[in-house]
Write an enzyme that holds these catalytic residues in place. Structure first.
Site, mmCIF file in Angstrom:
data_model
loop_
_atom_site.group_PDB
_atom_site.id
_atom_site.type_symbol
_atom_site.label_atom_id
_atom_site.label_comp_id
_atom_site.label_asym_id
_atom_site.label_seq_id
_atom_site.Cartn_x
_atom_site.Cartn_y
_atom_site.Cartn_z
ATOM 1 N N LYS A 21 1.793 -3.734 7.047
ATOM 2 C CA LYS A 21 1.934 -3.953 5.606
ATOM 3 C C LYS A 21 3.401 -3.902 5.191
ATOM 4 O O LYS A 21 3.805 -4.545 4.230
ATOM 5 C CB LYS A 21 1.109 -2.918 4.831
ATOM 6 C CG LYS A 21 -0.397 -3.177 4.885
ATOM 7 C CD LYS A 21 -0.779 -4.352 3.990
ATOM 8 C CE LYS A 21 -2.266 -4.589 3.934
ATOM 9 N NZ LYS A 21 -2.646 -5.658 3.008
ATOM 10 N N THR A 71 0.805 -1.220 0.000
ATOM 11 C CA THR A 71 0.000 0.000 0.000
ATOM 12 C C THR A 71 0.839 1.272 0.000
ATOM 13 O O THR A 71 1.969 1.274 0.520
ATOM 14 C CB THR A 71 -0.912 0.007 1.261
ATOM 15 O OG1 THR A 71 -1.422 1.323 1.481
ATOM 16 C CG2 THR A 71 -0.156 -0.404 2.521
ATOM 17 N N GLU A 84 0.338 3.522 1.954
ATOM 18 C CA GLU A 84 0.500 3.887 3.366
ATOM 19 C C GLU A 84 1.926 3.619 3.861
ATOM 20 O O GLU A 84 2.347 4.159 4.880
ATOM 21 C CB GLU A 84 -0.503 3.124 4.245
ATOM 22 C CG GLU A 84 -1.937 3.590 4.099
ATOM 23 C CD GLU A 84 -2.154 5.025 4.562
ATOM 24 O OE1 GLU A 84 -1.648 5.412 5.615
ATOM 25 O OE2 GLU A 84 -2.830 5.773 3.820
ATOM 26 N N TYR A 103 -1.365 -0.075 10.856
ATOM 27 C CA TYR A 103 -1.698 -0.709 9.575
ATOM 28 C C TYR A 103 -0.488 -0.678 8.642
ATOM 29 O O TYR A 103 -0.093 -1.689 8.052
ATOM 30 C CB TYR A 103 -2.880 0.039 8.927
ATOM 31 C CG TYR A 103 -3.142 -0.353 7.489
ATOM 32 C CD1 TYR A 103 -3.787 -1.550 7.180
ATOM 33 C CD2 TYR A 103 -2.747 0.478 6.433
ATOM 34 C CE1 TYR A 103 -4.024 -1.911 5.849
ATOM 35 C CE2 TYR A 103 -2.981 0.125 5.111
ATOM 36 C CZ TYR A 103 -3.616 -1.071 4.822
ATOM 37 O OH TYR A 103 -3.843 -1.425 3.512
HETATM 38 P P1 NDP Z 1 -11.519 -4.824 2.302
HETATM 39 O O1 NDP Z 1 -11.389 -4.407 3.726
HETATM 40 O O2 NDP Z 1 -12.743 -4.434 1.567
HETATM 41 O O3 NDP Z 1 -11.370 -6.400 2.209
HETATM 42 C C1 NDP Z 1 -10.527 -7.119 3.050
HETATM 43 C C2 NDP Z 1 -10.924 -8.560 2.992
HETATM 44 O O4 NDP Z 1 -10.070 -9.328 3.878
HETATM 45 C C3 NDP Z 1 -12.354 -8.834 3.430
HETATM 46 O O5 NDP Z 1 -12.881 -9.806 2.579
HETATM 47 C C4 NDP Z 1 -12.165 -9.393 4.830
HETATM 48 O O6 NDP Z 1 -13.191 -10.239 5.253
HETATM 49 C C5 NDP Z 1 -10.906 -10.211 4.622
HETATM 50 N N1 NDP Z 1 -10.272 -10.580 5.890
HETATM 51 C C6 NDP Z 1 -9.942 -9.767 6.911
HETATM 52 N N2 NDP Z 1 -9.384 -10.480 7.907
HETATM 53 C C7 NDP Z 1 -9.366 -11.776 7.504
HETATM 54 C C8 NDP Z 1 -8.914 -12.974 8.085
HETATM 55 N N3 NDP Z 1 -8.360 -12.981 9.300
HETATM 56 N N4 NDP Z 1 -9.050 -14.140 7.391
HETATM 57 C C9 NDP Z 1 -9.615 -14.142 6.164
HETATM 58 N N5 NDP Z 1 -10.067 -13.016 5.547
HETATM 59 C C10 NDP Z 1 -9.940 -11.849 6.209
HETATM 60 O O7 NDP Z 1 -10.200 -4.295 1.553
HETATM 61 P P2 NDP Z 1 -9.986 -3.946 0.011
HETATM 62 O O8 NDP Z 1 -10.698 -4.960 -0.823
HETATM 63 O O9 NDP Z 1 -10.214 -2.507 -0.194
HETATM 64 O O10 NDP Z 1 -8.417 -4.148 -0.099
HETATM 65 C C11 NDP Z 1 -7.866 -5.425 -0.401
HETATM 66 C C12 NDP Z 1 -6.437 -5.443 0.063
HETATM 67 O O11 NDP Z 1 -5.700 -4.374 -0.535
HETATM 68 C C13 NDP Z 1 -6.257 -5.286 1.555
HETATM 69 O O12 NDP Z 1 -5.167 -6.077 1.946
HETATM 70 C C14 NDP Z 1 -5.910 -3.825 1.723
HETATM 71 O O13 NDP Z 1 -5.179 -3.598 2.919
HETATM 72 C C15 NDP Z 1 -5.088 -3.594 0.483
HETATM 73 N N6 NDP Z 1 -5.042 -2.233 -0.012
HETATM 74 C C16 NDP Z 1 -6.200 -1.573 -0.257
HETATM 75 C C17 NDP Z 1 -6.187 -0.306 -0.747
HETATM 76 C C18 NDP Z 1 -7.444 0.414 -1.043
HETATM 77 O O14 NDP Z 1 -7.388 1.639 -1.227
HETATM 78 N N7 NDP Z 1 -8.570 -0.263 -1.128
HETATM 79 C C19 NDP Z 1 -4.909 0.407 -1.019
HETATM 80 C C20 NDP Z 1 -3.746 -0.424 -0.822
HETATM 81 C C21 NDP Z 1 -3.830 -1.680 -0.308
HETATM 82 P P3 NDP Z 1 -14.432 -9.686 6.149
HETATM 83 O O15 NDP Z 1 -15.422 -9.217 5.143
HETATM 84 O O16 NDP Z 1 -14.823 -10.878 6.924
HETATM 85 O O17 NDP Z 1 -13.891 -8.564 6.986
HETATM 86 P P1 GDP Z 2 -7.049 5.422 4.109
HETATM 87 O O1 GDP Z 2 -6.306 6.340 3.196
HETATM 88 O O2 GDP Z 2 -6.853 3.988 3.772
HETATM 89 O O3 GDP Z 2 -6.816 5.725 5.544
HETATM 90 O O4 GDP Z 2 -8.585 5.676 3.754
HETATM 91 P P2 GDP Z 2 -9.711 6.525 4.502
HETATM 92 O O5 GDP Z 2 -10.810 6.702 3.515
HETATM 93 O O6 GDP Z 2 -10.065 5.925 5.808
HETATM 94 O O7 GDP Z 2 -9.016 7.934 4.786
HETATM 95 C C1 GDP Z 2 -8.559 8.757 3.730
HETATM 96 C C2 GDP Z 2 -8.169 10.118 4.298
HETATM 97 O O8 GDP Z 2 -9.348 10.813 4.664
HETATM 98 C C3 GDP Z 2 -7.303 10.047 5.575
HETATM 99 O O9 GDP Z 2 -6.264 10.958 5.407
HETATM 100 C C4 GDP Z 2 -8.249 10.470 6.688
HETATM 101 O O10 GDP Z 2 -7.616 11.158 7.760
HETATM 102 C C5 GDP Z 2 -9.158 11.430 5.932
HETATM 103 N N1 GDP Z 2 -10.491 11.617 6.530
HETATM 104 C C6 GDP Z 2 -11.073 12.799 6.787
HETATM 105 N N2 GDP Z 2 -12.281 12.606 7.314
HETATM 106 C C7 GDP Z 2 -12.476 11.271 7.401
HETATM 107 C C8 GDP Z 2 -13.577 10.484 7.857
HETATM 108 O O11 GDP Z 2 -14.592 10.967 8.302
HETATM 109 N N3 GDP Z 2 -13.424 9.122 7.770
HETATM 110 C C9 GDP Z 2 -12.288 8.564 7.270
HETATM 111 N N4 GDP Z 2 -12.233 7.239 7.178
HETATM 112 N N5 GDP Z 2 -11.239 9.294 6.844
HETATM 113 C C10 GDP Z 2 -11.335 10.641 6.903
#
Ligand code: NDP
Ligand code: GDP
Length: 342
Positions: free
Chosen positions: A157, A129, A131, A153
C-alpha cells in the site's frame, strides 16, 4: 441525472453495501470491476436492492490485467475512479506476499497508468491505509506522521501511496490518497477480527457453546463505520485540488474492548483471567469459558497503537464520523443476530 460517471474497482467488497447506492441516488452512472470467479458471484453487489443493483454496470476483469484496465478506463472515461480492489487482509499478506504485491502494487500501477495515458481528467481515489504507520510512536497519527510499514500488505500500500503522490505531482493529475483507519460494517469479511467476534457472539446468543478463539487481545485500533468512510472518499473527489487525507474516529480500543462490547450487546459480562496465550474470557453468569487465545491468530509482526487525527478532513472536507465504537459494535452484532445463519 448529474451526467457523471464513476468507476469502482473492488465493488464486490465490504465498502459497496449501501454506500454506492448514494452515488446511484446522486444520479451517477456507476460502473464496477469484478474479477471472475467460478460462481460468477458479484459479492456484496448482490446484497443491494434490485432497483439499484440493476443500475450498476459490471465489467468482469482483474486489476492485474493491464490491457483490461486500460481498455475499461479508456472506454468509460470516468469522472471519478475509486480504486478499492486489493488483497486487503494483513494476515494473508504474510503467507502470500507475492500475490499481495501483484494485486496491490501491480494493480494500482495499472490503474494509475490507465488514467495518465487514457483519461487524464479522471479524478482518482486510492485506498491507502493506517497500516502505513506500522507501529507508530506518536499518537494520534495524521498526514505527516512517519510511515514504517510492518507487513507485506502495508509495503504494497505504501507503493500505491507513493505512485499516487508522484503521478499527481509529475503529471498534474487529480489523485488522492485516503489514509483510512480500520472501518468495518455488517458485511466486513469474516476473517477480520471485528466480524469474527460479531458472528461468534451472535451465534452464541443462538446457542453455540464453543468459545471464540482469537489472537492478540491487546492490539489497539481505531475502528469506524465503512459507510462514513465511503462518504469521505466521495468528498475527497469533490474538491478543487487533490490531496491526501486521514479518515478515522480519533478513538483507540483494544480487541478485548471489542469483545466486551459485543457481549454487552447480548447482555453478557465477561471476566478476564490469565495473561497472553493463557488469557481466557469467562461468562460471569455461568462461569463458562467463552473466549480463548491461540497463537494461530497472532501476526509475525503486530501493527497497532492506532488513533487517527482527522482534523484535516474535518477542516477541508467538513467530514466527521457519525458512527463511533459502541454503536459500530452493536450494529455488527445485531446484524449477525438477525441473519438466518448460525
Ligand atoms: P475487501 O477485501 O472487502 O474488498 C476488496 C475488493 O477487491 C473485493 O471486491 C475483491 O474481490 C477485490 N479484488 C481483490 N483482488 C482483485 C483483483 N486482482 N482484481 C479485481 N478485484 C480484486 O476490502 P474493503 O472493502 O474493506 O477495503 C477496500 C479497500 O480499502 C482495499 O483496498 C483495502 O485494502 C482498503 N482499506 C481498507 C480498510 C478497512 O479497514 N476496511 C482500511 C484502509 C484501507 P473478491 O471479492 O473477488 O476478492
Ligand atoms: P487489520 O487491522 O486490517 O489487520 O484487521 P484485522 O481485523 O485482521 O486485525 C485487527 C487487529 O486484531 C490486529 O492487530 C490483529 O493482530 C488483531 N487480532 C487479534 N485476534 C485476531 C483474530 O483472531 N483475527 C484477526 N483477523 N485479527 C486478530
Amino acid at each position: 441525472m448529474n451526467n457523471k460517471k464513476a468507476l469502482i474497482t473492488g465493488i464486490s467488497g465490504q465498502e459497496t453495501s449501501d454506500s454506492w447506492l448514494k452515488l446511484v441516488n446522486k444520479g451517477y452512472e456507476v460502473h464496477g470491476v469484478i474479477r471472475r470467479n467460478s460462481q460468477m458471484s458479484k459479492g456484496t453487489v448482490e446484497l443491494l436492492p434490485e432497483q439499484y443493483r440493476d443500475k450498476i454496470t459490471i465489467h468482469f476483469g482483474d486489476v492485474t490485467d493491464a490491457p483490461f484496465i486500460e481498455e475499461t478506463v479508456k472506454k468509460i472515461a470516468p469522472d471519478e475512479l475509486y480504486h478499492l480492489a486489493a488483497q486487503s487482509f494483513v494476515g494473508y499478506s504474510f503467507k502470500n506476499p507475492s500475490a499481495t504485491y501483484d494485486v496491490n502494487i501491480g494493480g494500482t500501477l495499472n490503474v494509475a497508468n490507465a488514467v495518465k495515458d487514457h483519461s487524464p481528467n479522471t479524478k482518482l481515489y486510492f485506498a491507502a491505509t493506517s497500516e502505513l504507520y506500522g507501529q507508530p510512536e506518536t499518537t494520534p497519527q495524521n498526514e505527516d506522521t512517519v510511515f514504517r510499514p510492518r507487513s507485506p500488505y502495508a509495503i504494497s500500500k505504501l507503493a500505491g501511496y507513493w505512485t499516487v503522490k508522484v503521478y499527481r505531482e509529475s503529471y498534474k493529475l487529480f489523485m488522492c490518497n485516503g489514509i483510512l483507519f480500520n472501518h468495518e460494517s455488517e458485511v466486513r469479511g469474516p476473517e477480520f477480527v471485528t466480524r469474527k467476534i460479531a458472528m461468534k457472539v451472535a451465534a452464541m446468543a443462538k446457542g453455540d457453546d464453543t468459545p471464540l478463539v482469537v489472537g492478540n487481545l491487546d492490539a489497539r485500533k481505531d475502528w469506524g463505520y465503512a459507510e462514513d468512510y465511503v462518504y469521505g472518499m466521495w468528498l475527497m473527489l469533490q474538491q478543487k485540488e487533490a490531496s491526501d487525507y486521514v479518515l478515522s474516529t480519533g478513538e483507540m480500543h483494544t480487541v478485548r474492548d471489542f469483545i466486551n462490547e459485543a457481549f454487552e450487546s447480548i447482555n453478557k459480562k465477561i471476566d478476564w483471567k490469565g495473561k497472553a496465550l493463557n488469557e481466557t474470557g469467562i461468562d460471569k453468569e455461568n462461569n463458562r469459558i467463552v473466549v480463548k487465545v491461540s497463537p494461530e491468530f497472532y501476526r509475525p509482526l503486530e501493527s497497532d497503537n492506532y488513533m487517527g487525527d482527522y482534523s484535516k478532513a474535518k477542516r477541508i472536507l467538513g467530514w466527521k464520523p457519525k458512527v463511533l465504537f459502541k454503536d459500530l459494535v452493536k450494529k455488527m452484532v445485531m446484524s449477525d443476530l438477525n441473519t438466518e445463519k448460525f
